[in-house]
Structures are given as C-alpha cells and as structure tokens.
Design an enzyme around this catalytic site. Sequence first.
Site, PDB file in Angstrom:
ATOM      1  N   SER A  54       0.963  -1.151   0.035  1.00 51.13           N
ATOM      2  CA  SER A  54       0.104  -0.053  -0.022  1.00 51.13           C
ATOM      3  C   SER A  54       0.790   1.366  -0.079  1.00 51.13           C
ATOM      4  O   SER A  54       0.311   2.232  -0.405  1.00 51.13           O
ATOM      5  CB  SER A  54      -1.020   0.136   1.345  1.00 51.13           C
ATOM      6  OG  SER A  54      -0.144   0.031   2.308  1.00 51.13           O
ATOM      7  N   LYS A 107       0.576   4.694   6.807  1.00 49.77           N
ATOM      8  CA  LYS A 107      -0.037   5.570   5.725  1.00 49.77           C
ATOM      9  C   LYS A 107       0.302   6.974   5.870  1.00 49.77           C
ATOM     10  O   LYS A 107       1.165   7.432   6.691  1.00 49.77           O
ATOM     11  CB  LYS A 107      -1.546   5.659   5.829  1.00 49.77           C
ATOM     12  CG  LYS A 107      -2.282   4.051   5.891  1.00 49.77           C
ATOM     13  CD  LYS A 107      -2.396   3.477   4.764  1.00 49.77           C
ATOM     14  CE  LYS A 107      -2.892   2.241   4.778  1.00 49.77           C
ATOM     15  NZ  LYS A 107      -2.983   1.222   3.477  1.00 49.77           N
TER      16      LYS A 107
END
Length: 266
Positions: A54, A107
């Site tokens: 990701s 993230k």
Amino acid sequence: MPETITTEATTPDVAQQEQAETPLESLASICTVLAIGLFVMTFIFQNFEIPSASMVQTLLIGDHVLVDRISLAPPAKWAPFTFYRDVRRGDIIVFFKPGEPDLFLVKRTIGIPGDRIHLRNGVVYLNGVAQNEPYAGMPANDDNPQHAFDPYRDDFPAVPPDNYGNVTASWAYELPNHIQDGDLIVPPGKVFAMGDNRTESLDGRYWGFVPRENIVGRPLFVYWSFQTPADQINKQSIGERLGFMGHIIVHIFDETRWKRTLHLIK
C-alpha cells in the site's frame, strides 16, 4: 621542571576484591540493561515490518523500519525536555486501524482537522488545490486491472460507497455526514490518511478518519529490507512461518536489498 603526577596502583589482592561481583549484583546489572532496552523499544523506538504494497514506492514489502514513538506522542509532564509536535500534512504515520485496535497500519497523512479533501481521477485536491505527489500511484490503463479507474476510489467522495465491499459499514454510514459541497471535511481530533500506492491501498477512503490517539509514531528509516512475496502476509501457519525463516537464512545475502539499508523515509 614539569610537575610529576603520581598514580596510586592498587595491589593485586585489593583489585580482586574490587572486581569480584556477586551473582545477585550480576543479575541486577542484567535486569537493568534489559529494563532500559525494553523502555527504549516500547516508549521511544519500535521496529516494524512492512507486509503489504500500500505504500510502494515509498515503502516496499519486506522493509523493516525503525519508528519514532516520541515526537508525535501526546506531551507528557514527566518529560518536559522531549520534543513533541502535532501531525503535519505529508507525515507518514504508524497507527492502530480504527475499529481494529490490534492492527498497525502505515499511511501518509493527507489532511488535518479543518481540511477539505476530494479526489478527481486519483489526484488529491486539498482545500481546492491539486496536489503534486510524485510518489503517489495513479490509475492507469495497463495490464493490471487493479490500476484501472475506479469511480469510488479515484473520485472520492463523489460516489456513494453503498456497493463497495471493501468499505466498512460504519464508514459507509458516517461518510455522508462529513461531506460539504463535494469535499470531505476532516473533523477535530482526527486526520485523514491514504497509502502512496493509491490504486492498491485500503485506506481512509474505506474505513474513515484516524483518531489522534491512535497514532503511534512515524517511521524514520529502513534498517533492513528483504525481498518478500506479496502473499507472505497471508501465510500465518507455523509451518509457513518456519519455512520462510529458513528461506531468509539461506538467502540473507542475495535477497537483502542492501541499497535500502539506512534509507530515510519521507
């Protein structure tokens, strides 16, 4: 003439007495070292392994990173000398996934409280301004169906999440309450985070905002990186784990990404 400095030598018998250490003192020394090490690795730094794609290209599967747990932590009265700061746009953060307190995620912070966010064809617009993000993976017409344009993901939040299985039920219910004039408004005490590999990241678009108290810290650098299959995260049996450990031992030299050693994370 220069002054003569006289040193006092300890006799052998006295030296042996001073150097002798009882088993209890040895145990106390070992416990002190372990306690300090545990404190440092629990409250100051912590190591994490990147298990998914990701955050590619910023972080690769198999990167082992050292995370600073101090600078983004809430200020503590017992340590006024420690530098603290709030989360900034662009910070890469490690946090507990909302609704799953045992799962760590990493993230990039896209928006902080009060920010207005929307995406158009994968491009992030922050407070009305299109962002230049050279590290971000964009939708593309290539041979990978995962990269194809997805209305909900790439034009977020213009498309309702009702028919998207990866969206959590709580976020599907809550999302409309945070949309004004086509923008997602970040509420107080929370941030909005997304993966850099936008077409392959299940991030805030699918489960919502990150509460400030969920943030653990920020990764500083890669201390070791090993080529790891993308599906290794799904292999959790004892046999599969032992098998991969054996693979690491055999290929520690030829499959370590030596160029990523001490790679700073930005």
